[in-house]
Every structure is written in structure tokens, then in C-alpha cells.
Design an enzyme around this catalytic site. Sequence first.
Site, short mmCIF file in Angstrom:
data_model
loop_
_atom_site.label_atom_id
_atom_site.label_comp_id
_atom_site.label_asym_id
_atom_site.label_seq_id
_atom_site.Cartn_x
_atom_site.Cartn_y
_atom_site.Cartn_z
N GLU A 201 0.84 -1.21 0.00
CA GLU A 201 0.00 0.00 0.00
C GLU A 201 0.87 1.25 0.00
OE1 GLU A 201 -3.43 0.18 -0.44
OE2 GLU A 201 -2.92 -1.89 -0.88
N TRP B 78 2.14 2.45 -3.32
CA TRP B 78 1.22 3.29 -4.12
C TRP B 78 1.63 4.76 -4.04
CZ3 TRP B 78 -2.48 2.21 -7.60
CH2 TRP B 78 -3.08 0.95 -7.60
N TRP C 228 -19.63 15.04 -18.17
CA TRP C 228 -19.99 15.08 -16.74
C TRP C 228 -21.25 15.89 -16.52
CZ3 TRP C 228 -17.45 11.47 -14.44
CH2 TRP C 228 -16.11 11.21 -14.73
N ASN D 4 -9.49 4.37 3.92
CA ASN D 4 -9.39 4.16 2.48
C ASN D 4 -10.68 3.60 1.87
OD1 ASN D 4 -7.69 4.11 0.04
ND2 ASN D 4 -8.01 1.89 0.19
N TRP E 255 -14.89 13.89 -11.45
CA TRP E 255 -14.01 13.51 -10.34
C TRP E 255 -13.20 14.70 -9.82
CZ3 TRP E 255 -8.77 14.34 -10.81
CH2 TRP E 255 -8.25 14.48 -12.10
N TRP F 221 -8.23 9.38 -7.14
CA TRP F 221 -9.51 9.77 -7.76
C TRP F 221 -9.57 9.26 -9.19
CZ3 TRP F 221 -14.22 11.56 -6.49
CH2 TRP F 221 -14.40 12.02 -5.19
C1 FAD Z 1 -10.39 8.99 -3.56
C2 FAD Z 1 -9.15 8.81 -2.70
C3 FAD Z 1 -8.41 9.92 -2.33
C4 FAD Z 1 -7.24 9.79 -1.56
N1 FAD Z 1 -6.53 10.92 -1.21
C5 FAD Z 1 -5.40 10.79 -0.46
C6 FAD Z 1 -4.67 11.94 -0.08
O1 FAD Z 1 -4.99 13.08 -0.44
N2 FAD Z 1 -3.57 11.75 0.70
C7 FAD Z 1 -3.16 10.50 1.09
O2 FAD Z 1 -2.14 10.39 1.80
N3 FAD Z 1 -3.83 9.40 0.71
C8 FAD Z 1 -4.94 9.50 -0.04
N4 FAD Z 1 -5.64 8.37 -0.40
C9 FAD Z 1 -5.05 7.04 -0.11
C10 FAD Z 1 -5.49 6.35 1.20
O3 FAD Z 1 -6.88 6.34 1.30
C11 FAD Z 1 -4.90 7.03 2.43
O4 FAD Z 1 -3.50 7.17 2.30
C12 FAD Z 1 -5.15 6.17 3.68
O5 FAD Z 1 -6.54 5.94 3.83
C13 FAD Z 1 -4.62 6.90 4.91
O6 FAD Z 1 -4.85 6.17 6.07
P1 FAD Z 1 -3.66 5.39 6.77
O7 FAD Z 1 -2.51 6.29 7.00
O8 FAD Z 1 -4.22 4.67 7.94
O9 FAD Z 1 -3.24 4.37 5.63
P2 FAD Z 1 -2.61 2.87 5.64
O10 FAD Z 1 -3.61 2.02 5.04
O11 FAD Z 1 -2.18 2.56 7.04
O12 FAD Z 1 -1.37 2.99 4.71
C14 FAD Z 1 -0.10 3.46 5.13
C15 FAD Z 1 0.33 4.58 4.22
O13 FAD Z 1 0.47 4.12 2.89
C16 FAD Z 1 0.04 5.12 1.97
N5 FAD Z 1 -1.12 4.63 1.23
C17 FAD Z 1 -2.02 3.70 1.61
N6 FAD Z 1 -2.94 3.51 0.65
C18 FAD Z 1 -2.61 4.33 -0.36
C19 FAD Z 1 -3.16 4.60 -1.64
N7 FAD Z 1 -4.25 3.96 -2.11
N8 FAD Z 1 -2.58 5.54 -2.40
C20 FAD Z 1 -1.48 6.19 -1.97
N9 FAD Z 1 -0.90 5.99 -0.79
C21 FAD Z 1 -1.47 5.05 0.02
C22 FAD Z 1 -0.35 6.32 2.81
O14 FAD Z 1 0.74 7.19 2.89
C23 FAD Z 1 -0.68 5.71 4.15
O15 FAD Z 1 -0.51 6.58 5.22
C24 FAD Z 1 -6.82 8.50 -1.17
C25 FAD Z 1 -7.58 7.38 -1.54
C26 FAD Z 1 -8.73 7.54 -2.30
C27 FAD Z 1 -9.51 6.30 -2.70
#
Ligand code: FAD
Length: 436
Positions: free
Chosen positions: A261, A264, A292, A327, A345, A368
Site C-alpha cells: 500500500e 502506491w 460530466w 481508504n 471527479w 480519484w
Molecule cells: C479517492 C481517494 C483519495 C485519496 N486521497 C489521499 C490523499 O490526499 N492523501 C493520502 O495520503 N492518501 C490518499 N488516499 C489514499 C489512502 O486512502 C490514504 O493514504 C489512507 O486511507 C490513509 O490512512 P492510513 O494512513 O491509515 O493508511 P494505511 O492504510 O495505514 O497505509 C499506510 C500509508 O500508505 C500510503 N497509502 C495507503 N494507501 C494508499 C493509496 N491507495 N494511495 C497512496 N498511498 C497510500 C499512505 O501514505 C498511508 O498513510 C486516497 C484514496 C482515495 C480512494
Amino acid sequence: MKITLFWHRRDLRFTDNAGLAAALQAGAPVLPLFIYDADILAPLPPDDARLTFIHHHVERLAHEAHEAGGGLLARHGQVLAVFQQLLQDYDLQAVYTNEDYEPAAIARDTAVAKLLYAHDVEFHAFKDQVIFAKDEVLTKNGKPPKVFGAYSKTWQAQATDADFQAHPSARLFTKEHLARPHRADAARPSLKDLGFEPHEQYTPPAQPPPAAVVKHYHQTRDFPALEPGSTRMSVHLRFGTLSVRELMRQARRENSKLLNEMIWRDFFMMLLWHFPHTATEAYDPRMRHLPWRDAPAEFQAWCEGRTGQPFVDAGMRQLNATGYLPNRARIVAASYLCKHLFIDWQLGERYFAEKLLDYDLSNNVGNWQWVAGTGAIAAPWFRIFNPESQQKQYDPTFAYIKKWVPEYGTPKYAKPLVDLQFGRDRALQLFREGRQ
Ligand SMILES: Cc1cc2nc3c(=O)[nH]c(=O)nc-3n(C[C@H](O)[C@H](O)[C@H](O)COP(=O)(O)OP(=O)(O)OC[C@H]3O[C@@H](n4cnc5c(N)ncnc54)[C@H](O)[C@@H]3O)c2cc1C
């Protein structure tokens, strides 16, 4: 005596900081600097919680620097104007910083470097906030991988222990390596001076997450009622209050799903660096003229969590109240907006940008576009997340929904904006017609 400035931006820490370690090893005494960038601050509302977070951490750094026998310089203004003034106020050897891959930041840094070079001051930027940046992960043909699976595989194959090693900035952060600000710079801007008022939102401590969270991450991350089901480290990775290498080392040791994750994050930053125009248009050129819908009242209902779809509404209400969203809830809310309501979006992306404490341009745009199916990545446009099936799978006891939508199940709860089958069929039809 000449000094070196270390310019903090997305790296609000002295520990394991690549650019700071390099500055401290370069010879001249180092003075940490933070600039409250007037161009970034101008459009933000006075109660923006991110400013409280940033200000708190800048003050913490100033305190730590003082304790170590140095200090921290904080200024407010347009970045170029601030550097013009700093060139007058201090005898500068160099400015060190860490790289930022957003298009506006790249333009800003290029202008700063030019100004400094014109005054015989060096400018050095280092990779710090990702493991692999720019074109460090390429396909066999030397192209940036546009598919995440291929990117992650190459990323993992080429990563060695050295890529996760901590930089020795904390060890070198001692009186003999540090400079102090002039007396006139002793006072740093308060939140009020910056035009903001305190607005605290919960963030976990800037420390590696508890071992139990990491251990069970792959089983808990998708269930938004579980707190915390994921690391909650996104805000710290965004502002660099925790080193990405530290969290990656833990993930590598303890949970491969978490590592994946986090990759990503590198992937989306790499994509934005290669394709900066995708911040505001679809990666896939065939998706740039989709019809849109212009539906401001429906968009407003989505923003406020009044769509009549409880999983979507729970997410949006959590976002509005806390600046955070798990997420799974981000996916469900985003998919509903750009598929069932067929609203651009980019409107949703901008709304998340206003509200998320962890808002990051590359992650937000990348995700997005992944949800919308307009990306370079292999998420098809015809994949539509059904909020009811998502609820059955990820909130089976309605615990999350009941927490955020207490009136759910009563006559007070909003009627659905759109029938799910109708919205799905309409989206598929409009995608088919609008794709070029
Ligand atoms: C529509 C949408 C918008 C999002 N916008 C952002 C945003 O503006 N900033 C942001 O940091 N994340 C974003 N995310 C990704 C993800 O949802 C969040 O990073 C995550 O929910 C943060 O919670 P956590 O730190 O507990 O993540 P964990 O699940 O614990 O993951 C650890 C770290 O991995 C990274 N990570 C995890 N999943 C993703 C992912 N899908 N894409 C990129 N990095 C990821 C993050 O840095 C996160 O803190 C978005 C996801 C979606 C679907």
C-alpha cells in the site's frame, strides 16, 4: 561567518532527514528555516486545521533546535521575496532542502535556485519523502511503468536495505554544527499573525504505529468501523513528521500488504512527476471529454453527507468532522460521486483537498483517477462500486454507519438521490458515449 540554511517543507523533523543530514555534513553551520508560503496560505479558510498542525510542528522543531544549541528561522511571505530578504540579512553559503515533486513546487524551487545562483549561493535538493523517485523505477524499455502491479514488482525487486537506511541528521544536530537566527528573527509568526485561528483535529502521535495494528493490517484495513484498522500515518507521511524509511522498514519486516500500500505513494508521486498535466486532466486522453453532469445540488448533498446512501454519507460526515477518512470509505464516496452521480471527479478531488488533513496532490489525484477509471492505471471505467454491497462486505453490522449517520433507518434520513441501478446504467452509457 557564512551559514547554510536548511529549508523544511514536507519534512517537519530533524531525525532521519536526508537533506538536513547532507547540510550538517557540508561544513558551514546550519540554520533550519520554515517559510509560511503566502501563496499557499491565501486561499485557505482561517480555521484550516492543517495550519494548526504545521504551526504546532514548526514550533516543536524550534524548541528542539533551541535545546540543541541552535534555533529555527520562520518567515511568512512569498517565497522568492523571503529569499531576497534572507540574502540581505544573512551571509549564505548554501540552501539545502528535500525534493518536492508537485508541479508548482518544482516551478518554485527552480525560481529559488536561479535567484540563489545569481548571488553565488548553492542550492541542493535531496530525495527524502519516497524510496524511489522520478525515473528510478522504469520498465525494461526505459519507460515509467503506468501499471501499478509492474511498478510494485520492479520497486520491490530493486530495493535493498540501503534504501531504507536512516540518515544521520539527529546525531549531527549538535551545537557545533548549528547556527542561530539573528536577534531580530527570534520571534516567529503566531497562528494569529498568519491570519489563522487554532483548529485541532485528532492525529495519532508521530511515532511508528502499534505493532498489533501493523500485524493485523491486511485483515482490518478495509473495515472503517475498526479504529484504528490502518496505521493512520498518512498525515505524518504528508508533512514528514515521521520518516517514510522508518515506516517502510517496519512494513517490510512485519506486513507485506502494508508495504505494498505504501508503494502506491511512490507510484503516484512518480506518475505526477512524469505527467504533471494529470493534476487537472485525465491520464487517459480518451477520457478527457466525458459529458460530466452539472448537478450542483447533488454535489452539495454529497459534500454534506445527505445522498441517502448511508455508507457514502457516513464517510463524508466523518471527513467533514475529522479531516480523515479510511481508504474503503474514500473509495465508496468517490465512486458514488463520479459513477452513480456522474459528477466530474475533479470536483470531488478539490473537495477532498479542502478537507483532508493528509491531502496530497499526487495521492489524491492518482486515487480519484483510479476510482473514476480515467487513469493510466489498470482500473477500468466500467468498474462501479455498489455502496450497498460495499456496506454488506465492510460494515456488516452497520457500526460505522450508525456512528456517523445516527438518523439512518428513521424518517429523518435523506431519500436516495438516485436509484443505484439507474445511476450505474447511466454512468456506463455516458462513459461509452463520451470516450474518444
Ligand atoms: C479517492 C481517494 C483519495 C485519496 N486521497 C489521499 C490523499 O490526499 N492523501 C493520502 O495520503 N492518501 C490518499 N488516499 C489514499 C489512502 O486512502 C490514504 O493514504 C489512507 O486511507 C490513509 O490512512 P492510513 O494512513 O491509515 O493508511 P494505511 O492504510 O495505514 O497505509 C499506510 C500509508 O500508505 C500510503 N497509502 C495507503 N494507501 C494508499 C493509496 N491507495 N494511495 C497512496 N498511498 C497510500 C499512505 O501514505 C498511508 O498513510 C486516497 C484514496 C482515495 C480512494
